[in-house]
Design an enzyme around this catalytic site. Structure first.
Site, short mmCIF file in Angstrom:
data_model
loop_
_atom_site.label_atom_id
_atom_site.label_comp_id
_atom_site.label_asym_id
_atom_site.label_seq_id
_atom_site.Cartn_x
_atom_site.Cartn_y
_atom_site.Cartn_z
N ASN A 37 -0.24 10.68 -0.50
CA ASN A 37 -0.58 12.16 -1.30
C ASN A 37 0.52 12.96 -1.92
O ASN A 37 1.54 12.89 -1.26
CB ASN A 37 -1.31 13.01 -0.12
CG ASN A 37 -2.16 13.84 -0.82
OD1 ASN A 37 -3.40 13.50 -1.36
ND2 ASN A 37 -1.76 15.19 -1.15
N ARG A 38 0.23 13.24 -3.00
CA ARG A 38 1.23 14.06 -3.86
C ARG A 38 1.95 15.41 -2.93
O ARG A 38 2.92 15.20 -2.94
CB ARG A 38 0.60 14.71 -5.21
CG ARG A 38 1.66 15.19 -6.08
CD ARG A 38 1.08 15.92 -7.51
NE ARG A 38 -0.08 16.98 -7.03
CZ ARG A 38 -0.61 17.66 -7.87
NH1 ARG A 38 -0.43 17.48 -9.06
NH2 ARG A 38 -1.43 18.60 -7.53
N VAL A 79 -8.68 10.86 -6.42
CA VAL A 79 -8.06 11.97 -6.64
C VAL A 79 -9.15 12.64 -7.86
O VAL A 79 -10.05 12.02 -8.36
CB VAL A 79 -6.74 11.98 -7.32
CG1 VAL A 79 -5.62 11.41 -6.20
CG2 VAL A 79 -6.87 10.92 -8.57
N LYS A 80 -9.00 13.95 -8.08
CA LYS A 80 -9.64 14.70 -8.85
C LYS A 80 -9.79 13.91 -10.39
O LYS A 80 -8.83 13.33 -10.85
CB LYS A 80 -9.32 15.97 -9.29
CG LYS A 80 -10.29 17.02 -10.14
CD LYS A 80 -9.53 18.49 -10.12
CE LYS A 80 -10.50 19.16 -11.11
NZ LYS A 80 -10.11 20.67 -11.37
N GLY A 115 -21.75 9.10 0.07
CA GLY A 115 -22.02 9.38 1.73
C GLY A 115 -21.22 10.69 1.91
O GLY A 115 -21.60 10.85 3.24
N GLY A 116 -20.94 11.25 1.11
CA GLY A 116 -19.82 12.41 1.63
C GLY A 116 -18.97 12.28 2.76
O GLY A 116 -18.50 10.87 2.93
N LYS A 137 -22.98 5.26 -10.31
CA LYS A 137 -22.86 6.24 -9.29
C LYS A 137 -23.12 7.61 -9.86
O LYS A 137 -23.98 8.39 -9.25
CB LYS A 137 -21.31 6.47 -8.72
CG LYS A 137 -20.82 7.88 -7.79
CD LYS A 137 -21.73 7.79 -6.51
CE LYS A 137 -21.26 8.79 -5.62
NZ LYS A 137 -20.89 10.05 -6.18
N HIS A 147 -26.90 7.84 -9.86
CA HIS A 147 -27.24 7.97 -8.43
C HIS A 147 -27.23 9.68 -8.22
O HIS A 147 -28.03 10.20 -7.52
CB HIS A 147 -26.12 7.33 -7.67
CG HIS A 147 -26.07 8.00 -6.01
ND1 HIS A 147 -25.62 8.93 -5.86
CD2 HIS A 147 -26.58 7.27 -4.90
CE1 HIS A 147 -25.58 9.36 -4.26
NE2 HIS A 147 -26.13 8.12 -3.90
N TYR A 180 -29.63 15.08 -7.64
CA TYR A 180 -30.18 16.22 -8.18
C TYR A 180 -31.69 16.36 -8.28
O TYR A 180 -32.20 17.42 -7.75
CB TYR A 180 -29.74 16.62 -9.64
CG TYR A 180 -28.35 16.95 -9.88
CD1 TYR A 180 -27.16 16.36 -9.09
CD2 TYR A 180 -28.11 17.92 -10.76
CE1 TYR A 180 -26.00 16.77 -9.40
CE2 TYR A 180 -26.81 18.68 -11.07
CZ TYR A 180 -25.72 17.84 -10.28
OH TYR A 180 -24.56 18.46 -10.46
#
Length: 575
Positions: A110-111, A155-156, A210-211, A263, A266, A271
């Protein structure tokens, strides 16, 4: 040994990954460097060093995985990790632990190194310390992986992904594989696939749903991109994914950005699901006057039948949760504003681009936008309240049992429409891009792990197995029968809500979608005539082949207009 000092260790004679003899003395500058150096070079930390330092710095011994990866390289006595993961926020940390828990060795990076340390500590706490190793330096991280190197990025979306890829490309070699597991726009995935291919790297975009809990225990995985890369991650992802009665919840989706695209849709279906459930809750609470206890019990009961799903299950839990900061139930004290992260909007935009009707999903997105106008809604309520339009209240003498049954059927029917729309978006895009997405297989891998997992997804799977070219779920024999059985309740609930002023855009537009799709003739003939009137767009006739144009009124048009002249000339040449 003190962490605050630079302590030289004895020279070693260990071959590094490039098969060169490493004899330089190793100096420990701090805990982070020791961890990296010890793992990378196999050098020893003195036995009198602090226990925490010895634990992090000690090389991880080679262990057999539950499902062997395609290759096995070793450097000295240090076994290389079978896969790597970058990005240790909630999803990344949990997925990395899942990988380790399934018996695979994994390197993580991780950064910001504090998240790497947190992941390592949690792995040790959960008894997975021998399977998960953390790195501070990305070069060391890449070098710790067996070839072909497989790296999952979590990552974002956007620039952070590009920055991570740029760093990885410095150290990866032809044949190595990058897998983006974030909610990325599919065209970015396709662009990156082409870019890294110039350096011989393989690229995949993999939807992960799946969170937090799904990532840790078993998510639904939707990998797409380089087909030749999938065989190298297949043994891992098939173990890591959620497991259902007919196999792991993962399959290769298709080339390019297919994985990310599926995805995205999905999430669009998600929503719609959430909007429809919230409307069912509103009808029962506002019109039926059900208490929170009654609502929780209702959703618990629904989860035992055809509405069985993760979202219905957690709704029952939410509705029954007491507030620990005061009297009453927590859900009643949550501000009625819903956030969004973009995938729902992308789904609606794609539906429009593909000319695929998706009114239920669109209504759910609009519902979130409307919820964001909290201050405006409060003000509007006051304005119209002064004009005699009061907030909706419960129906006097309402038959709660009847209302509950009607709402159940309306919710189920509306869900069918929402899933039908999502599947049609995927089908249209798959045809455009030649992805050959298996819609039945897609329904199968959504049965477990993901947010929209539901019992009736198995019925959707069966529908596409019966007819892979199915035009719309609505006309599958099973679902057509269900819709017909639900119709009366669907209309009754919709009418009651509209009459009382309870907004149910998801349910209403789902019913309109159903009614529109099943009508042989629509008033679209008038719309096309209007288009021809003001724009000379022409029209087709029911009693003749070809396209026609009419000067509907000489005062509004000109018989010598370009369109009319061209049409007249064409008509004359074919007469």
């Amino acid at each position: 040994m003190l962490l605050g000092r630079a302590v030289p260790l004895a020279p070693t004679s260990v071959k590094n990954r490039n098969s060169q003899l490493c004899t330089a003395p190793c100096t420990v500058h701090n805990l982070r460097r020791v961890s990296s150096s010890a793992v990378d070079c196999g050098r020893l930390v003195p036995v009198n060093a602090p226990a925490r330092l010895r634990q992090l710095a000690a090389p991880t011994r080679a262990t057999s995985a539950a499902a062997p990866a395609p290759s096995s390289e070793k450097t000295g006595k240090m076994a290389l990790s079978q896969i790597g993961l970058i990005g240790l926020a909630v999803m990344g940390q949990n997925l990395s632990l899942n990988v380790a828990d399934k018996g695979f060795s994994i390197s993580v990076y991780n950064r910001s190194y504090d998240k790497t340390e947190a992941a390592v500590k949690r792995a040790q706490k959960e008894g997975l310390g021998e399977k998960l190793r953390g790195y501070e330096d990305i070069k060391d991280f890449v070098a710790s992986l067996e070839r072909p190197r497989r790296v999952i990025i979590l990552v974002k979306a956007g620039a952070p992904v590009d920055q991570t890829i740029d760093q990885l490309q410095k150290y990866m070699e032809p044949g190595d594989i990058i897998i983006d597991g974030g909610n990325e726009w599919y065209e970015n995935t396709e662009k990156r696939k082409a870019q890294v291919a110039e350096k011989g790297l393989l690229y995949m975009g993999m939807g992960v749903s799946g969170g937090e809990e799904g990532a840790r225990r078993g998510p639904s995985l939707m990998p797409g991109g380089a087909a030749e890369a999938y065989k190298y991650i297949q043994p891992i992802v098939e173990k890591v994914a959620a497991q259902v009665n007919d196999g792991p919840c993962v399959m290769y989706i298709g080339d390019g950005g297919a994985g990310n695209y599926v995805k995205m849709v999905h999430n669009g279906i998600e929503y719609g699901d959430m909007q429809l459930i919230s409307e069912a809750y509103d009808i029962l609470k506002t019109l039926g006057g059900l208490t929170n206890e009654e609502l929780a019990a209702t959703f618990t009961e629904w989860n035992k039948g055809e509405l069985q799903s993760f979202l219905v299950e957690i709704t029952s839990i939410i509705l029954g949760k007491k507030d620990d900061k005061g009297p009453g139930f927590l859900v009643d004290k949550i501000v009625d504003q819903t956030g969004s992260k973009g995938t729902g909007k992308w789904t609606v935009q794609q539906a429009a681009d593909l000319s695929v009707a998706s009114p239920t999903i669109t209504a759910s997105l609009d519902g979130r936008y409307m919820s964001a106008l909290k201050s405006e809604r409060v003000a509007a309520s006051q304005v119209f309240g002064k004009l005699g339009l009061k907030e909706p209240t419960s129906i006097p003498g309402v038959n709660k049992a009847q209302l509950v049954d009607d709402v159940r059927k309306a919710l189920y029917a509306s869900k069918i429409c929402s899933y039908a729309q999502g599947m049609n978006i995927i089908k249209a895009k798959s045809q455009e891009k030649n992805w050959n997405v298996n819609l039945g297989g897609l329904a199968r891998i959504w049965k477990g792990g993901c947010i929209i997992r539901a019992g009736f997804l198995d019925d959707i799977r069966k529908a596409y197995e019966r007819d892979p070219a199915l035009a719309n779920l609505l006309v599958d024999p099973f679902f057509a029968q269900k819709l017909a059985e639900s119709e009366a309740s669907w209309r009754r609930v919709t009418g009651q809500a509209i009459a009382a002023g309870v907004p149910v855009p998801g349910v209403t537009t789902s019913l309109a979608y159903f009614d529109t799709y099943r009508r042989a003739r629509l008033p679209a003939n008038l719309v096309q005539a209007q288009r021809d009137f003001f724009g000379s767009h022409t029209y087709q006739r029911t009693d003749a082949e070809g396209w026609f144009h009419t000067v509907w009124d000489e005062t509004f048009g000109n018989a010598d207009s370009i369109t009319t002249s061209q049409y007249s000339a064409q008509a004359g040449s074919t007469a």
